[in-house]
Design a protein around this motif. Structure first.
Motif, short mmCIF file in Angstrom:
data_model
loop_
_atom_site.label_atom_id
_atom_site.label_comp_id
_atom_site.label_asym_id
_atom_site.label_seq_id
_atom_site.Cartn_x
_atom_site.Cartn_y
_atom_site.Cartn_z
N ILE A 1 0.85 -1.19 0.00
CA ILE A 1 0.00 0.00 0.00
C ILE A 1 0.89 1.25 0.00
O ILE A 1 1.82 1.35 0.79
N SER A 2 0.60 2.17 -0.92
CA SER A 2 1.34 3.44 -0.98
C SER A 2 0.36 4.58 -0.78
O SER A 2 -0.79 4.49 -1.19
N PHE A 3 0.84 5.65 -0.19
CA PHE A 3 -0.05 6.76 0.11
C PHE A 3 0.64 8.10 -0.11
O PHE A 3 1.63 8.42 0.52
N ALA A 4 0.10 8.87 -1.06
CA ALA A 4 0.61 10.23 -1.30
C ALA A 4 -0.24 11.20 -0.50
O ALA A 4 -1.45 11.30 -0.69
N PHE A 5 0.43 11.91 0.42
CA PHE A 5 -0.28 12.79 1.35
C PHE A 5 -0.90 14.00 0.65
O PHE A 5 -0.38 14.51 -0.34
N GLY B 1 3.68 23.01 -4.88
CA GLY B 1 3.46 22.25 -6.11
C GLY B 1 4.61 21.29 -6.40
O GLY B 1 4.38 20.16 -6.83
N GLU B 2 5.83 21.73 -6.13
CA GLU B 2 6.99 20.85 -6.34
C GLU B 2 6.92 19.66 -5.38
O GLU B 2 7.16 18.52 -5.78
N LEU B 3 6.56 19.94 -4.13
CA LEU B 3 6.46 18.85 -3.15
C LEU B 3 5.40 17.83 -3.56
O LEU B 3 5.59 16.62 -3.41
N LYS B 4 4.27 18.33 -4.10
CA LYS B 4 3.21 17.41 -4.53
C LYS B 4 3.71 16.49 -5.64
O LYS B 4 3.38 15.31 -5.68
N ARG B 5 4.50 17.03 -6.53
CA ARG B 5 4.98 16.20 -7.64
C ARG B 5 6.03 15.20 -7.16
O ARG B 5 6.08 14.07 -7.65
N ILE B 6 6.85 15.61 -6.20
CA ILE B 6 7.84 14.68 -5.64
C ILE B 6 7.10 13.56 -4.91
O ILE B 6 7.49 12.39 -4.98
N GLU B 7 6.01 13.92 -4.25
CA GLU B 7 5.17 12.95 -3.56
C GLU B 7 4.66 11.89 -4.56
O GLU B 7 4.70 10.69 -4.28
N ILE B 8 4.24 12.36 -5.72
CA ILE B 8 3.75 11.44 -6.76
C ILE B 8 4.90 10.57 -7.28
O ILE B 8 4.76 9.35 -7.46
N ALA B 9 6.07 11.20 -7.48
CA ALA B 9 7.23 10.45 -7.97
C ALA B 9 7.61 9.33 -7.00
O ALA B 9 8.00 8.23 -7.41
N MET B 10 7.46 9.59 -5.70
CA MET B 10 7.79 8.56 -4.70
C MET B 10 6.86 7.35 -4.83
O MET B 10 7.28 6.21 -4.74
N ILE B 11 5.57 7.64 -5.03
CA ILE B 11 4.60 6.55 -5.16
C ILE B 11 4.91 5.74 -6.41
O ILE B 11 4.85 4.51 -6.42
N ASN B 12 5.30 6.46 -7.46
CA ASN B 12 5.67 5.81 -8.70
C ASN B 12 6.88 4.90 -8.50
O ASN B 12 6.94 3.77 -8.99
#
Ligand SMILES: Nc1ncnc2c1ncn2[C@@H]1O[C@H](COP(=O)(O)OP(=O)(O)O)[C@@H](O)[C@H]1O
Ligand SMILES: [Mg+2]
Lengths: 305, 235
Positions: free
Chosen positions: B77-81, B135-146
């Motif tokens: 399970i992965s979770f992007a905050f 916005g940058e943090l949100k995209r890094i968050e998505i990259a981590m889930i990826n």
């Protein structure tokens, strides 16, 4: 050098053997070896323990290593090292002290390092302190750094004490002439019942001089830390000190900032933050699959690197 | 497949989630609903960040109700905050590597960042601290889930703050992620264009499932909510 001494050397310098180029290596209270180079002369002091280091004007991209190792228990020493850096230099000085104390008597190294940095010179000074050994004797280090930056001189000081030093008072005093810049980065970690005190005193005397001091520390278990900084702006200048501490277990940290402006164009800022590791940071790393203690370790390592 | 059975969450007698049952097996499942309806709370219960007051959670038939955050993460399970966390001294490279579970090369980490529209070389060494924008943090968050590539990925309002980038790109990221992992993607969103790719949409209202169904079933009714105010702003 024996195995314990070699390990100490590696911990504080990253080197496995006696340094190349200009160096001075002090082991258990006496000079073990030294080497001067064409531009860097190292001279043993006659009147007291220590050395004078003379760096010729215009010396670029050279470095000096001056590690100090203590591996016999109960040794106490006070050493004076003076660095005379000529004009227009660009050099790196790597110092550090490693104490191994396997006995019951306290071992103590106090070093007074004075830097005279002439006009337009650039100096990077790296200093690491490390202690090891399981004896009940304390490992004590009291480094004092005295800095004199002349016109347009630039000095960057990186200082770290991550492990094993039981008691330390770290004092740095600097005076800056016109256009001079001092940057200090301190990394500190204490554990057990260790005590660490840091004192910064900076006099910004010259026009457009600037100091930027950042201290990051972690206090674990029953350790105590005290951070004192005093920046005096005596001209049009800028000063910034920042103390950022993570506190864990039963540790205590106190930060005492003092900024004093004696000139209307002095701009001085002090920031201090002390707190435990943020719960959301642990949670984020745990959602990546780390255990709580792995997450804690990552956060502390990142903070102190 | 993730299955929630009668999930209820109460804080000091306030009912925040009321008897939620849901299964997630599709490619994309979207959760929408007004501010304060309980969407983030539900996501945190799935990730194990907060324990449900009652109810059960199953992942591929295994009861994971009492598993910790770490155990659930390791089970896939992965979770992007909704609000990404900042770290002093930890770099973007460190986080992407930790997420992937192995030491990545710079090229590999850059690949994940490029996918979310960040110029990788500029970011890889940056600290994930106050110097990065929301916005940058949100995209890094998505990259981590990826980089994790798990069988269930939960995104809490991923569109927030990505104004400089486009929704179309965000949707492409989700589609590519599904192609690669074949794992379900649960997206909490207010955005019509994101809801539009969902195989199933759940509408939460005051902690209850207000509606659940396919896009065709839900969208017309959803567009009629609170006549005139189609979508509540992010919350
Ligand atoms: N720990 C808590 N204590 C009290 N109220 C909470 C707590 N966590 C969430 N809530 C409340 O639960 C409701 C749902 O919150 P949340 O899940 O964040 O909503 P959403 O993500 O849909 O905007 C809100 O009314 C919020 O104030
Ligand atoms: Mg929310």
């Amino acid at each position: 050098m024996d195995a314990i001494q070699k390990n100490l050397l590696e911990q504080i310098t990253g080197l496995h053997e006696v340094p190349q180029g200009a160096y001075s290596l002090r082991i258990n209270g006496s000079l073990h070896g030294k080497n001067s180079s064409e531009n860097i002369e190292i001279v043993k002091k006659e009147d007291k323990p220590g050395i004078d280091i003379y760096i010729k004007a215009g010396t670029k991209n050279e470095s000096v290593h001056i590690p100090v190792l203590l591996s016999s228990t109960g040794l106490k020493e006070l050493v004076y090292n003076d660095f005379h850096i000529g004009e227009d230099c660009d050099v790196t000085i790597v110092a550090g002290c490693g104490i191994h104390n396997g006995g019951d008597a306290d071992s103590e190294h106090s070093g007074i390092h004075s830097f005279f940095v002439a006009k337009n010179s650039k100096l990077k000074y790296v200093e690491k302190h490390y202690g090891s050994g399981s004896g009940s004797g304390k490992r004590v280090m009291n480094p004092t750094t005295v800095i004199e930056l002349h016109e347009n001189a630039y000095m960057e000081m990186e200082t770290a004490q991550i492990k094993g030093v039981d008691d330390t008072i770290r004092t740095t005093k600097a005076t800056l002439a016109a256009g001079a810049t001092l940057k200090v980065g301190e990394k500190l970690m204490t554990h057990g019942s260790q005590y660490a005190e840091t004192r910064f005193e900076v006099d910004l005397n010259g026009e457009n001089s600037g100091a930027h001091v950042v201290s990051r520390s972690v206090a674990k278990e029953n350790s105590k830390q005290l951070f004192i900084s005093r920046v005096n702006g005596n001209n049009a200048c800028s000063g910034h000190t920042e103390c950022d501490a993570i506190i864990m277990d039963n540790a205590s940290v106190s930060a005492v900032p003092e900024i004093m402006a004696n000139h209307t164009d002095a701009q001085l800022i002090h920031e201090a933050a002390i707190g435990k590791i943020a719960g959301e940071q642990l949670i984020k790393l745990m959602t990546l699959g780390l255990t709580e203690s792995q997450a804690e370790e990552q956060i502390i390592n990142g903070f102190l690197v | 497949m993730l299955k929630l059975e009668n999930i209820t969450y109460k804080v000091e007698n306030k009912l925040i989630l009321d008897n939620i049952s849901l299964s997630i097996d599709e490619r994309f499942v979207a959760i929408t609903g007004p501010n304060g309806s309980g969407k983030s709370t539900l996501a945190k219960i799935i990730a194990g960040i907060i324990p449900a007051t009652s109810g059960k959670i199953y992942l591929d038939g295994e009861d994971i109700t009492n598993l910790s955050i770490t155990e659930r993460a390791n089970k896939g399970i992965s979770f992007a905050f909704q609000q990404p966390v900042r770290f002093k001294g930890i770099t973007v490279m460190d986080l992407i590597s930790l997420a992937s579970g192995k030491k990545l090369t710079v090229a590999e980490a850059c690949e994940y960042l490029s996918e979310v529209g960040l110029c990788a070389r500029d970011y890889i060494k940056r600290e994930v601290d106050g110097s990065l924008s929301g916005g940058e943090l949100k995209r890094i968050e998505i990259a981590m889930i990826n980089a994790r590539g798990t069988k269930l990925s939960v995104f809490d309002e991923p569109e927030a703050g990505i104004d400089l980038w486009s929704f179309q790109n965000l949707i492409k990221v989700f589609e590519k992620m599904y192609e690669k992992n074949r794992g379900s993607i649960l997206i909490i969103s207010h955005q019509e264009r994101i809801l539009d790719i969902a195989d199933k949409i759940l509408v939460l209202k005051a902690g209850k499932i207000d509606k659940i169904g396919t896009k065709a079933e839900i969208m017309p009714a959803l567009l009629g909510i609170d006549s005139g105010c189609r979508y509540v702003k992010e919350g």
